[in-house]
Design a protein around this motif. Structure first.
Motif, PDB file in Angstrom:
ATOM      1  N   ASP A   1       0.841  -1.199   0.000  1.00 45.09           N
ATOM      2  CA  ASP A   1       0.000   0.000   0.000  1.00 45.09           C
ATOM      3  C   ASP A   1       0.876   1.248   0.000  1.00 45.09           C
ATOM      4  O   ASP A   1       1.609   1.524   0.949  1.00 45.09           O
ATOM      5  N   LEU A   2       0.802   2.012  -1.091  1.00 42.88           N
ATOM      6  CA  LEU A   2       1.627   3.212  -1.263  1.00 42.88           C
ATOM      7  C   LEU A   2       0.895   4.495  -0.886  1.00 42.88           C
ATOM      8  O   LEU A   2       1.465   5.585  -1.016  1.00 42.88           O
ATOM      9  N   SER A   3      -0.333   4.388  -0.421  1.00 41.72           N
ATOM     10  CA  SER A   3      -1.176   5.574  -0.289  1.00 41.72           C
ATOM     11  C   SER A   3      -0.657   6.564   0.752  1.00 41.72           C
ATOM     12  O   SER A   3      -0.971   7.763   0.678  1.00 41.72           O
ATOM     13  N   THR A   4       0.143   6.109   1.708  1.00 43.97           N
ATOM     14  CA  THR A   4       0.561   7.010   2.783  1.00 43.97           C
ATOM     15  C   THR A   4       1.986   7.566   2.609  1.00 43.97           C
ATOM     16  O   THR A   4       2.400   8.414   3.402  1.00 43.97           O
ATOM     17  N   ILE A   5       2.745   7.069   1.617  1.00 42.46           N
ATOM     18  CA  ILE A   5       4.116   7.572   1.460  1.00 42.46           C
ATOM     19  C   ILE A   5       4.102   8.895   0.692  1.00 42.46           C
ATOM     20  O   ILE A   5       3.236   9.138  -0.146  1.00 42.46           O
ATOM     21  N   ARG A   6       5.085   9.725   0.999  1.00 39.82           N
ATOM     22  CA  ARG A   6       5.206  11.015   0.317  1.00 39.82           C
ATOM     23  C   ARG A   6       6.681  11.357   0.133  1.00 39.82           C
ATOM     24  O   ARG A   6       7.466  11.300   1.079  1.00 39.82           O
ATOM     25  N   ALA A   7       7.047  11.701  -1.098  1.00 39.85           N
ATOM     26  CA  ALA A   7       8.408  12.143  -1.370  1.00 39.85           C
ATOM     27  C   ALA A   7       8.567  13.563  -0.855  1.00 39.85           C
ATOM     28  O   ALA A   7       7.707  14.423  -1.064  1.00 39.85           O
ATOM     29  N   LYS A   8       9.677  13.802  -0.163  1.00 41.78           N
ATOM     30  CA  LYS A   8       9.906  15.114   0.448  1.00 41.78           C
ATOM     31  C   LYS A   8      10.989  15.882  -0.307  1.00 41.78           C
ATOM     32  O   LYS A   8      11.579  15.382  -1.267  1.00 41.78           O
ATOM     33  N   TYR A   9      11.229  17.085   0.120  1.00 39.19           N
ATOM     34  CA  TYR A   9      12.232  17.950  -0.490  1.00 39.19           C
ATOM     35  C   TYR A   9      13.566  17.211  -0.580  1.00 39.19           C
ATOM     36  O   TYR A   9      13.940  16.491   0.365  1.00 39.19           O
ATOM     37  N   PRO A  10      14.276  17.324  -1.701  1.00 38.60           N
ATOM     38  CA  PRO A  10      14.107  18.278  -2.814  1.00 38.60           C
ATOM     39  C   PRO A  10      13.131  17.832  -3.899  1.00 38.60           C
ATOM     40  O   PRO A  10      13.007  18.515  -4.920  1.00 38.60           O
ATOM     41  N   HIS A  11      12.462  16.688  -3.728  1.00 42.13           N
ATOM     42  CA  HIS A  11      11.501  16.243  -4.741  1.00 42.13           C
ATOM     43  C   HIS A  11      10.228  17.089  -4.662  1.00 42.13           C
ATOM     44  O   HIS A  11       9.738  17.394  -3.571  1.00 42.13           O
ATOM     45  N   ASP A  12       9.710  17.425  -5.839  1.00 40.19           N
ATOM     46  CA  ASP A  12       8.516  18.284  -5.870  1.00 40.19           C
ATOM     47  C   ASP A  12       7.369  17.629  -6.626  1.00 40.19           C
ATOM     48  O   ASP A  12       6.449  18.322  -7.099  1.00 40.19           O
ATOM     49  N   VAL A  13       7.405  16.304  -6.748  1.00 41.02           N
ATOM     50  CA  VAL A  13       6.368  15.618  -7.523  1.00 41.02           C
ATOM     51  C   VAL A  13       4.982  15.812  -6.910  1.00 41.02           C
ATOM     52  O   VAL A  13       3.984  15.953  -7.635  1.00 41.02           O
ATOM     53  N   VAL A  14       4.929  15.813  -5.587  1.00 43.54           N
ATOM     54  CA  VAL A  14       3.627  15.987  -4.929  1.00 43.54           C
ATOM     55  C   VAL A  14       3.123  17.418  -5.119  1.00 43.54           C
ATOM     56  O   VAL A  14       1.904  17.652  -5.241  1.00 43.54           O
ATOM     57  N   ASN A  15       4.033  18.376  -5.179  1.00 44.92           N
ATOM     58  CA  ASN A  15       3.635  19.784  -5.340  1.00 44.92           C
ATOM     59  C   ASN A  15       3.004  20.056  -6.695  1.00 44.92           C
ATOM     60  O   ASN A  15       2.314  21.065  -6.862  1.00 44.92           O
ATOM     61  N   HIS A  16       3.244  19.177  -7.660  1.00 44.37           N
ATOM     62  CA  HIS A  16       2.660  19.370  -8.988  1.00 44.37           C
ATOM     63  C   HIS A  16       1.232  18.866  -9.070  1.00 44.37           C
ATOM     64  O   HIS A  16       0.591  18.976 -10.124  1.00 44.37           O
ATOM     65  N   LEU A  17       0.741  18.303  -7.982  1.00 51.39           N
ATOM     66  CA  LEU A  17      -0.637  17.822  -7.938  1.00 51.39           C
ATOM     67  C   LEU A  17      -1.515  18.842  -7.229  1.00 51.39           C
ATOM     68  O   LEU A  17      -1.036  19.657  -6.442  1.00 51.39           O
ATOM     69  N   SER A  18      -2.778  18.747  -7.489  1.00 46.15           N
ATOM     70  CA  SER A  18      -3.719  19.565  -6.725  1.00 46.15           C
ATOM     71  C   SER A  18      -3.820  18.978  -5.318  1.00 46.15           C
ATOM     72  O   SER A  18      -3.383  17.857  -5.056  1.00 46.15           O
ATOM     73  N   CYS A  19      -4.402  19.733  -4.415  1.00 42.39           N
ATOM     74  CA  CYS A  19      -4.525  19.251  -3.031  1.00 42.39           C
ATOM     75  C   CYS A  19      -5.329  17.958  -2.966  1.00 42.39           C
ATOM     76  O   CYS A  19      -4.965  17.024  -2.239  1.00 42.39           O
ATOM     77  N   ASP A  20      -6.411  17.883  -3.714  1.00 40.77           N
ATOM     78  CA  ASP A  20      -7.243  16.687  -3.701  1.00 40.77           C
ATOM     79  C   ASP A  20      -6.499  15.502  -4.306  1.00 40.77           C
ATOM     80  O   ASP A  20      -6.541  14.384  -3.769  1.00 40.77           O
ATOM     81  N   GLU A  21      -5.802  15.730  -5.420  1.00 42.29           N
ATOM     82  CA  GLU A  21      -5.046  14.662  -6.066  1.00 42.29           C
ATOM     83  C   GLU A  21      -3.928  14.150  -5.146  1.00 42.29           C
ATOM     84  O   GLU A  21      -3.719  12.942  -5.020  1.00 42.29           O
ATOM     85  N   ALA A  22      -3.236  15.100  -4.525  1.00 51.87           N
ATOM     86  CA  ALA A  22      -2.115  14.714  -3.669  1.00 51.87           C
ATOM     87  C   ALA A  22      -2.587  13.941  -2.444  1.00 51.87           C
ATOM     88  O   ALA A  22      -1.965  12.951  -2.040  1.00 51.87           O
ATOM     89  N   LYS A  23      -3.670  14.400  -1.859  1.00 49.25           N
ATOM     90  CA  LYS A  23      -4.126  13.804  -0.601  1.00 49.25           C
ATOM     91  C   LYS A  23      -4.889  12.516  -0.813  1.00 49.25           C
ATOM     92  O   LYS A  23      -4.711  11.544  -0.050  1.00 49.25           O
ATOM     93  N   ASN A  24      -5.718  12.450  -1.833  1.00 48.98           N
ATOM     94  CA  ASN A  24      -6.684  11.364  -1.938  1.00 48.98           C
ATOM     95  C   ASN A  24      -6.441  10.368  -3.076  1.00 48.98           C
ATOM     96  O   ASN A  24      -7.053   9.287  -3.067  1.00 48.98           O
ATOM     97  N   HIS A  25      -5.562  10.690  -4.039  1.00 46.65           N
ATOM     98  CA  HIS A  25      -5.494   9.820  -5.213  1.00 46.65           C
ATOM     99  C   HIS A  25      -4.074   9.411  -5.628  1.00 46.65           C
ATOM    100  O   HIS A  25      -3.793   8.223  -5.751  1.00 46.65           O
ATOM    101  N   TYR A  26      -3.200  10.388  -5.878  1.00 48.12           N
ATOM    102  CA  TYR A  26      -1.944  10.060  -6.561  1.00 48.12           C
ATOM    103  C   TYR A  26      -0.677  10.414  -5.787  1.00 48.12           C
ATOM    104  O   TYR A  26       0.428  10.217  -6.295  1.00 48.12           O
TER     105      TYR A  26
END
Length: 242
Positions: free
Chosen positions: A109-134
């Motif tokens: 289950d990958l739903s709870t992992i998040r790449a942190k700085y210096p990676h900005d992949v999550v920042n390119h998503l909308s809040c809903d996409e980042a939190k709930n989907h991708y």
């Protein structure tokens, strides 16, 4: 170790190309989720992406980008297993590899992992996409790459005699092998064989020598006895002849 670094660089190059198409990747996931009527749950595993591509992908662009993601994950998984053959492991490196293998498991289950700085992949998503989907699926590859770089960094600080090549043999043992080869060859050489006729002649010669020695000893013994007999014979004064 050089082979590991080269493989890691190649994967990073492929990932850079993939990263430039992140919006295409998110669009492909969106389309396939719609086709699968699976819009509620997040994209939370590699097997889920595989299922979307195999059963719900309707165009070549979506298939290409989804396949690119899966290929990078497979390359990372193969490299992870190769790292185990390069180094016998300590607590730190084994812990890193275990985390990589867990994250790359198709059912994890990958739903709870998040790449942190210096990676900005999550920042390119909308809040809903980042939190709930991708947020988890886009974070997987950069997190694995960071872990493998950390593994290389720790491994390079270890003594050289702890490093192993892919076949599992010690690098130092391989270095010594050519130097030890002449000694092993000398030890393994058989003594030159002796022809049976030569062996017979040698045996006969030894026999003659033994017999000669016995003859000499016997002659010496007789001479000694004669000499002793002369010494022991009683002295008689000269008498008149009859």
């Amino acid at each position: 170790m050089n082979e590991v670094k080269e493989a890691l660089r190649n994967i990073e190059q492929h990932y850079k190309l993939f990263l430039q198409q992140q919006f295409t990747f998110i669009g492909a996931l969106q389309h396939t989720r719609e086709n699968a009527h699976d819009m509620i749950r997040p994209v939370a595993s590699i097997s889920q992406v595989q299922s979307y591509m195999d059963h719900y992908c309707n165009n070549s662009t979506d298939r290409r980008i989804l396949n690119m993601f899966l290929n990078i994950c497979n390359d990372l998984s193969r490299l992870c297993h190769k790292l185990e053959t390069v180094h016998p492991g300590n607590n730190i490196t084994n812990g890193i590899l275990e985390r990589c293998k867990m994250l790359l498991s198709h059912s994890n289950d990958l739903s709870t992992i998040r790449a942190k700085y210096p990676h900005d992949v999550v920042n390119h998503l909308s809040c809903d996409e980042a939190k709930n989907h991708y947020g988890g699926v886009v974070s997987l590859i950069p997190i694995i790459l960071d872990c493998m770089k950390e593994w290389v960094s720790h491994t390079e600080k270890l003594p050289r005699n702890m490093l192993y090549n892919v076949s599992g043999t010690s690098a130092i043992s391989e270095k010594r092998a050519p130097q030890d080869a002449p000694a092993r060859a000398a030890i393994s050489q058989k003594p030159p064989s002796v022809h049976p006729e030569a062996q017979t002649s040698i045996s006969n010669k030894d026999c003659v020598q033994v017999q000669g020695s016995k003859h000499v000893r016997k002659k010496h013994q007789n001479d000694t006895e004669n000499h002793n007999g002369k010494l022991k014979s009683p002295w008689k004064p000269p008498g008149r002849h009859a």
